[in-house]
Design an enzyme around this catalytic site. Structure first.
Site, PDB file in Angstrom:
ATOM      1  N   SER A 164       0.843  -1.204   0.000  1.00  0.00           N
ATOM      2  CA  SER A 164       0.000   0.000   0.000  1.00  0.00           C
ATOM      3  C   SER A 164       0.871   1.244   0.000  1.00  0.00           C
ATOM      4  O   SER A 164       0.423   2.326  -0.376  1.00  0.00           O
ATOM      5  CB  SER A 164      -0.912   0.011   1.235  1.00  0.00           C
ATOM      6  OG  SER A 164      -0.152  -0.194   2.414  1.00  0.00           O
ATOM      7  N   ASP A 186       5.441  -7.072   2.516  1.00  0.00           N
ATOM      8  CA  ASP A 186       4.610  -7.506   1.392  1.00  0.00           C
ATOM      9  C   ASP A 186       5.519  -7.758   0.185  1.00  0.00           C
ATOM     10  O   ASP A 186       6.288  -6.872  -0.192  1.00  0.00           O
ATOM     11  CB  ASP A 186       3.693  -6.327   1.023  1.00  0.00           C
ATOM     12  CG  ASP A 186       2.247  -6.700   0.972  1.00  0.00           C
ATOM     13  OD1 ASP A 186       1.937  -7.898   1.030  1.00  0.00           O
ATOM     14  OD2 ASP A 186       1.421  -5.766   0.878  1.00  0.00           O
ATOM     15  N   LYS A 216       4.666 -11.357   3.192  1.00  0.00           N
ATOM     16  CA  LYS A 216       3.261 -11.614   2.840  1.00  0.00           C
ATOM     17  C   LYS A 216       3.190 -11.821   1.333  1.00  0.00           C
ATOM     18  O   LYS A 216       3.816 -11.083   0.571  1.00  0.00           O
ATOM     19  CB  LYS A 216       2.353 -10.461   3.271  1.00  0.00           C
ATOM     20  CG  LYS A 216       0.890 -10.660   2.847  1.00  0.00           C
ATOM     21  CD  LYS A 216      -0.060  -9.795   3.632  1.00  0.00           C
ATOM     22  CE  LYS A 216      -0.193  -8.383   3.133  1.00  0.00           C
ATOM     23  NZ  LYS A 216      -0.664  -8.279   1.725  1.00  0.00           N
ATOM     24  N   GLU A 228      -9.320  -9.930   2.893  1.00  0.00           N
ATOM     25  CA  GLU A 228      -9.596  -8.529   2.544  1.00  0.00           C
ATOM     26  C   GLU A 228     -10.954  -8.381   1.869  1.00  0.00           C
ATOM     27  O   GLU A 228     -11.281  -9.124   0.933  1.00  0.00           O
ATOM     28  CB  GLU A 228      -8.479  -7.983   1.631  1.00  0.00           C
ATOM     29  CG  GLU A 228      -8.707  -6.515   1.272  1.00  0.00           C
ATOM     30  CD  GLU A 228      -7.479  -5.771   0.775  1.00  0.00           C
ATOM     31  OE1 GLU A 228      -6.359  -6.312   0.881  1.00  0.00           O
ATOM     32  OE2 GLU A 228      -7.645  -4.643   0.291  1.00  0.00           O
TER      33      GLU A 228
END
Ligand code: KIV
Length: 279
Positions: free
Chosen positions: A47, A85, A114, A184
């Protein structure tokens, strides 16, 4: 300082039905404060491509950038588990490249990585990565790196069949060796059903109240990122206003001569002052 959070702590939380917290961070000082606040897992989420680097989607960030931000966060963290991530295309070509790129994040200071998705190809990658001792957090439901294939920011698992499908993916991830799974943008009843059928903890990212943990993007929580606000994000602070008012005040003070003040400057000694003849 409390003990370092590890995969064992996370599994104990699940076994004891204790909730835990996950929050993103991208830089040293934010990680330091988040760690001090007692957050269990600090995620260097991709993100950061959108909230810190201003890209339109998360797919624009690469391994080198994720590595730099991982180093910064790891240096600021003592207690929390640090997870990075894996960005788009960093684990998609060959197993060897996936292992190499995940290893780079561990060398940069992460305690795990991740990986989004649960296709047979990705499950195979996860098996390889976990086999060499790198903890992997899975991520199903809405997976932003698949945005172009999904066709939009759409809620996943909206029917009985779709819920069973996500549960099936999560079970495969569990078998592949993940230590936790992000769900999510899934309706909370579906997320609850999935959570109750898994041995590893689930982490809700817009998947309601019944997961084992919650994750938010720190820029949403601090009220810093304002391009859009996901329905599931809660704003706990107003950093945007703080930055705006501080920067405006500074601008005014510079222009009116109020900054710097006497206390904010270095002074010459008398002798040097006489020689220079400034007053
Ligand atoms: O990129 C990210 O920050 C994430 C979390 C919000 C789950 O993937």
């Amino acid at each position: 300082m409390a003990k370092k959070i590890t995969v064992n702590t996370i599994q104990k939380y699940k076994n004891n039905k204790e909730k835990f917290s996950v929050l993103t961070a991208y830089d040293y000082s934010t990680a330091k404060y988040i760690d001090e606040a007692g957050i269990d897992i600090i995620l260097i989420g991709d993100s950061l491509a959108m909230v810190a680097l201003g890209y339109e989607t998360t797919n624009s960030i690469g391994v080198c950038e994720m590595e730099i931000f991982t180093r910064a966060v790891a240096r600021g963290t003592q207690h929390a588990m640090v997870i990075t991530d894996m960005p788009f295309m960093s684990y998609h070509k060959t197993d060897a490249e996936a292992v190499e790129n995940c290893g780079r994040m561990i060398r940069a200071g992460a305690n795990g990585v991740k990986i989004e998705g649960a296709t047979p190809y990705i499950l195979n990658v996860i098996k390889h990565v976990t086999e060499i001792g790198i903890p992997v957090m899975g991520h199903v439901g809405f997976t932003p790196q698949f945005l172009n294939a999904i066709g939009g920011y759409n809620i996943q698992g909206k029917s009985y069949e779709a819920t069973l499908d996500i549960l099936e993916q999560a079970k495969r991830l569990e078998q592949a060796g993940v230590f936790a799974i992000v769900l999510e943008m899934v309706p909370e009843e579906s997320a609850q059903y999935i959570t109750e059928h898994l041995k590893v903890p689930t982490i809700s990212c817009g998947a309601g109240r019944y997961c084992d943990a919650q994750v938010l993007v720190s820029d949403d929580l601090f009220g810093k990122f304002s391009d859009f606000k996901p329905k599931f994000a809660r704003k706990y602070g107003d950093m945007k206003s703080l930055i705006l008012s501080s920067a405006k005040q500074y601008n005014d003070d510079v222009k009116s001569g109020k900054f710097p003040s006497d206390a904010e400057v270095f002074k010459l000694d008398e002798e040097a002052l006489k020689q220079l003849k400034v007053h």
